[in-house]
Design a protein around this motif. Structure first.
Motif, PDB file in Angstrom:
ATOM      1  N   ILE A   9      14.545   7.051 -12.278  1.00  0.00           N
ATOM      2  CA  ILE A   9      14.633   8.396 -11.726  1.00  0.00           C
ATOM      3  C   ILE A   9      14.964   8.295 -10.242  1.00  0.00           C
ATOM      4  O   ILE A   9      14.660   7.295  -9.600  1.00  0.00           O
ATOM      5  CB  ILE A   9      13.329   9.186 -11.931  1.00  0.00           C
ATOM      6  N   GLU A  10      15.575   9.340  -9.716  1.00  0.00           N
ATOM      7  CA  GLU A  10      15.799   9.426  -8.275  1.00  0.00           C
ATOM      8  C   GLU A  10      14.673  10.253  -7.687  1.00  0.00           C
ATOM      9  O   GLU A  10      14.345  11.326  -8.193  1.00  0.00           O
ATOM     10  CB  GLU A  10      17.137  10.066  -7.942  1.00  0.00           C
ATOM     11  N   VAL A  11      14.081   9.734  -6.629  1.00  0.00           N
ATOM     12  CA  VAL A  11      12.966  10.382  -5.954  1.00  0.00           C
ATOM     13  C   VAL A  11      13.368  10.555  -4.491  1.00  0.00           C
ATOM     14  O   VAL A  11      13.866   9.615  -3.864  1.00  0.00           O
ATOM     15  CB  VAL A  11      11.688   9.508  -6.059  1.00  0.00           C
ATOM     16  N   CYS A  12      13.178  11.761  -3.951  1.00  0.00           N
ATOM     17  CA  CYS A  12      13.535  12.023  -2.553  1.00  0.00           C
ATOM     18  C   CYS A  12      12.410  12.775  -1.844  1.00  0.00           C
ATOM     19  O   CYS A  12      11.657  13.521  -2.467  1.00  0.00           O
ATOM     20  CB  CYS A  12      14.808  12.852  -2.456  1.00  0.00           C
ATOM     21  N   GLY A  13      12.347  12.558  -0.551  1.00  0.00           N
ATOM     22  CA  GLY A  13      11.378  13.242   0.297  1.00  0.00           C
ATOM     23  C   GLY A  13      11.810  13.092   1.741  1.00  0.00           C
ATOM     24  O   GLY A  13      12.982  12.884   2.028  1.00  0.00           O
ATOM     25  N   THR A  14      10.860  13.194   2.642  1.00  0.00           N
ATOM     26  CA  THR A  14      11.141  13.039   4.061  1.00  0.00           C
ATOM     27  C   THR A  14      10.207  11.989   4.627  1.00  0.00           C
ATOM     28  O   THR A  14       9.175  11.687   4.038  1.00  0.00           O
ATOM     29  CB  THR A  14      10.910  14.353   4.827  1.00  0.00           C
ATOM     30  N   TYR A  15      10.577  11.430   5.757  1.00  0.00           N
ATOM     31  CA  TYR A  15       9.609  10.564   6.417  1.00  0.00           C
ATOM     32  C   TYR A  15       8.848  11.437   7.409  1.00  0.00           C
ATOM     33  O   TYR A  15       9.431  12.211   8.152  1.00  0.00           O
ATOM     34  CB  TYR A  15      10.255   9.331   7.055  1.00  0.00           C
ATOM     35  N   PRO A  16       7.524  11.370   7.372  1.00  0.00           N
ATOM     36  CA  PRO A  16       6.724  12.274   8.191  1.00  0.00           C
ATOM     37  C   PRO A  16       6.784  11.923   9.674  1.00  0.00           C
ATOM     38  O   PRO A  16       7.011  10.780  10.046  1.00  0.00           O
ATOM     39  CB  PRO A  16       5.310  12.064   7.643  1.00  0.00           C
ATOM     40  N   ALA A  17       6.573  12.921  10.488  1.00  0.00           N
ATOM     41  CA  ALA A  17       6.593  12.739  11.940  1.00  0.00           C
ATOM     42  C   ALA A  17       5.251  12.182  12.409  1.00  0.00           C
ATOM     43  O   ALA A  17       4.468  12.860  13.038  1.00  0.00           O
ATOM     44  CB  ALA A  17       6.896  14.066  12.626  1.00  0.00           C
ATOM     45  N   LEU A  18       4.991  10.938  12.067  1.00  0.00           N
ATOM     46  CA  LEU A  18       3.760  10.282  12.491  1.00  0.00           C
ATOM     47  C   LEU A  18       4.050   9.427  13.715  1.00  0.00           C
ATOM     48  O   LEU A  18       5.132   8.870  13.857  1.00  0.00           O
ATOM     49  CB  LEU A  18       3.212   9.391  11.376  1.00  0.00           C
ATOM     50  N   ASP A  19       3.077   9.306  14.553  1.00  0.00           N
ATOM     51  CA  ASP A  19       3.210   8.474  15.743  1.00  0.00           C
ATOM     52  C   ASP A  19       2.827   7.046  15.373  1.00  0.00           C
ATOM     53  O   ASP A  19       1.677   6.639  15.530  1.00  0.00           O
ATOM     54  CB  ASP A  19       2.310   9.020  16.851  1.00  0.00           C
TER      55      ASP A  19
ATOM     56  N   LEU B 207      15.069   7.068  -3.180  1.00  0.00           N
ATOM     57  CA  LEU B 207      15.015   5.784  -3.875  1.00  0.00           C
ATOM     58  C   LEU B 207      15.138   6.014  -5.363  1.00  0.00           C
ATOM     59  O   LEU B 207      14.969   7.133  -5.849  1.00  0.00           O
ATOM     60  CB  LEU B 207      13.703   5.058  -3.561  1.00  0.00           C
ATOM     61  N   GLU B 208      15.475   4.956  -6.074  1.00  0.00           N
ATOM     62  CA  GLU B 208      15.483   4.977  -7.529  1.00  0.00           C
ATOM     63  C   GLU B 208      14.356   4.076  -7.994  1.00  0.00           C
ATOM     64  O   GLU B 208      14.166   2.992  -7.451  1.00  0.00           O
ATOM     65  CB  GLU B 208      16.822   4.505  -8.069  1.00  0.00           C
ATOM     66  N   THR B 209      13.615   4.552  -8.979  1.00  0.00           N
ATOM     67  CA  THR B 209      12.475   3.804  -9.475  1.00  0.00           C
ATOM     68  C   THR B 209      12.211   4.166 -10.928  1.00  0.00           C
ATOM     69  O   THR B 209      12.772   5.132 -11.452  1.00  0.00           O
ATOM     70  CB  THR B 209      11.224   4.078  -8.607  1.00  0.00           C
ATOM     71  N   ARG B 210      11.359   3.420 -11.540  1.00  0.00           N
ATOM     72  CA  ARG B 210      10.935   3.746 -12.905  1.00  0.00           C
ATOM     73  C   ARG B 210       9.909   4.865 -12.834  1.00  0.00           C
ATOM     74  O   ARG B 210       9.132   4.954 -11.879  1.00  0.00           O
ATOM     75  CB  ARG B 210      10.325   2.515 -13.565  1.00  0.00           C
ATOM     76  N   PRO B 211       9.865   5.715 -13.855  1.00  0.00           N
ATOM     77  CA  PRO B 211       8.888   6.813 -13.842  1.00  0.00           C
ATOM     78  C   PRO B 211       7.445   6.331 -13.657  1.00  0.00           C
ATOM     79  O   PRO B 211       6.680   6.955 -12.912  1.00  0.00           O
ATOM     80  CB  PRO B 211       9.083   7.488 -15.206  1.00  0.00           C
ATOM     81  N   ALA B 212       7.060   5.242 -14.288  1.00  0.00           N
ATOM     82  CA  ALA B 212       5.683   4.744 -14.157  1.00  0.00           C
ATOM     83  C   ALA B 212       5.394   4.289 -12.738  1.00  0.00           C
ATOM     84  O   ALA B 212       4.300   4.526 -12.210  1.00  0.00           O
ATOM     85  CB  ALA B 212       5.440   3.601 -15.142  1.00  0.00           C
ATOM     86  N   THR B 213       6.361   3.646 -12.091  1.00  0.00           N
ATOM     87  CA  THR B 213       6.176   3.205 -10.701  1.00  0.00           C
ATOM     88  C   THR B 213       6.041   4.411  -9.788  1.00  0.00           C
ATOM     89  O   THR B 213       5.222   4.420  -8.872  1.00  0.00           O
ATOM     90  CB  THR B 213       7.346   2.305 -10.255  1.00  0.00           C
ATOM     91  N   ASN B 214       6.826   5.439 -10.044  1.00  0.00           N
ATOM     92  CA  ASN B 214       6.707   6.661  -9.250  1.00  0.00           C
ATOM     93  C   ASN B 214       5.318   7.274  -9.425  1.00  0.00           C
ATOM     94  O   ASN B 214       4.666   7.627  -8.445  1.00  0.00           O
ATOM     95  CB  ASN B 214       7.776   7.675  -9.643  1.00  0.00           C
ATOM     96  N   LYS B 215       4.872   7.377 -10.664  1.00  0.00           N
ATOM     97  CA  LYS B 215       3.569   7.980 -10.944  1.00  0.00           C
ATOM     98  C   LYS B 215       2.433   7.185 -10.306  1.00  0.00           C
ATOM     99  O   LYS B 215       1.515   7.766  -9.722  1.00  0.00           O
ATOM    100  CB  LYS B 215       3.346   8.072 -12.451  1.00  0.00           C
ATOM    101  N   ASN B 216       2.489   5.871 -10.393  1.00  0.00           N
ATOM    102  CA  ASN B 216       1.391   5.021  -9.929  1.00  0.00           C
ATOM    103  C   ASN B 216       1.459   4.643  -8.455  1.00  0.00           C
ATOM    104  O   ASN B 216       0.470   4.175  -7.907  1.00  0.00           O
ATOM    105  CB  ASN B 216       1.324   3.743 -10.767  1.00  0.00           C
TER     106      ASN B 216
ATOM    107  N   PHE C 211       4.660   5.748  -5.718  1.00  0.00           N
ATOM    108  CA  PHE C 211       5.386   6.599  -4.779  1.00  0.00           C
ATOM    109  C   PHE C 211       4.846   8.032  -4.726  1.00  0.00           C
ATOM    110  O   PHE C 211       4.758   8.622  -3.649  1.00  0.00           O
ATOM    111  CB  PHE C 211       6.882   6.593  -5.082  1.00  0.00           C
ATOM    112  N   SER C 212       4.444   8.594  -5.850  1.00  0.00           N
ATOM    113  CA  SER C 212       3.937   9.973  -5.841  1.00  0.00           C
ATOM    114  C   SER C 212       2.611  10.092  -5.093  1.00  0.00           C
ATOM    115  O   SER C 212       2.214  11.185  -4.697  1.00  0.00           O
ATOM    116  CB  SER C 212       3.752  10.483  -7.277  1.00  0.00           C
ATOM    117  N   ARG C 213       1.949   8.989  -4.852  1.00  0.00           N
ATOM    118  CA  ARG C 213       0.666   8.995  -4.134  1.00  0.00           C
ATOM    119  C   ARG C 213       0.837   8.932  -2.615  1.00  0.00           C
ATOM    120  O   ARG C 213      -0.136   9.053  -1.882  1.00  0.00           O
ATOM    121  CB  ARG C 213      -0.192   7.838  -4.606  1.00  0.00           C
ATOM    122  N   LEU C 214       2.061   8.727  -2.162  1.00  0.00           N
ATOM    123  CA  LEU C 214       2.337   8.694  -0.719  1.00  0.00           C
ATOM    124  C   LEU C 214       2.588  10.127  -0.259  1.00  0.00           C
ATOM    125  O   LEU C 214       3.705  10.536   0.000  1.00  0.00           O
ATOM    126  CB  LEU C 214       3.547   7.790  -0.433  1.00  0.00           C
TER     127      LEU C 214
END
Length: 163
Positions: free
Chosen positions: A133-143, A103-112, A114-117
């Motif tokens: 900024i561009e932020v990337c990760g994975t979706y976790p294997a949750l049931d 996703l693309e987001t503002r640095p403050a939104t990421n800090k407050n 997305f980075s907490r997920l």
């Protein structure tokens, strides 16, 4: 769900689903999600859009503005919403876990937010135009059961996916 983050997600998703109905409209590789208050029938959100890029094996979060923070007693509901919608999107397209979530987001939104997920492992991949900024990760294997998210019938399609 065994990790602390997973227990958090499970608890908050149940709270989210007790108060709100989730629905979606799918068009080709794009899904728009809607959040409706179960008590009032009011549509809370219509700015949540995920799309699929099979070539780069990415789930792109085009918009994530569920407006849940404006509701009473809404702490952590936006996080729960992100968890369940990311999983729902992956489920309806039958995606393997090697697909990236970006996703693309503002640095403050990421800090407050997305980075907490923590389960998603979202990391900054670079800066973009317009102070994003561009932020990337994975979706976790949750049931996570996503069967309660209903397909939405849209009669006036001219209002969907407009910027």
């Amino acid at each position: 769900m065994t990790s602390p983050e997973s227990n958090f997600a499970k608890e908050k998703i149940l709270l989210l689903l007790n108060r709100y109905a989730l629905s979606y409209y799918r068009e080709d590789n794009c899904v728009e999600y809607f959040i409706t208050d179960k008590d009032t029938g009011e549509e809370i959100s219509y700015a949540v859009v995920f799309s699929l890029d099979n070539y780069s094996k990415r789930i792109h979060v085009g918009k994530f503005w569920p407006d849940l923070y404006k509701q009473t007693e809404s702490k952590y509901l936006s996080a729960a919403c992100f968890y369940i919608l990311a999983h729902h999107f992956a489920h309806i397209y039958h995606l393997p876990h090697e697909y990236r979530l970006c996703l693309e987001t503002r640095p403050a939104t990421n800090k407050n937010f997305f980075s907490r997920l923590k389960d998603f492992g979202l990391r900054v991949k670079g800066s973009q135009m317009c102070q994003t900024i561009e932020v990337c990760g994975t979706y976790p294997a949750l049931d996570i059961n996503t069967s309660m998210i209903n397909k939405k019938i849209i009669e006036d399609q001219t209002t969907l996916f407009q910027v």
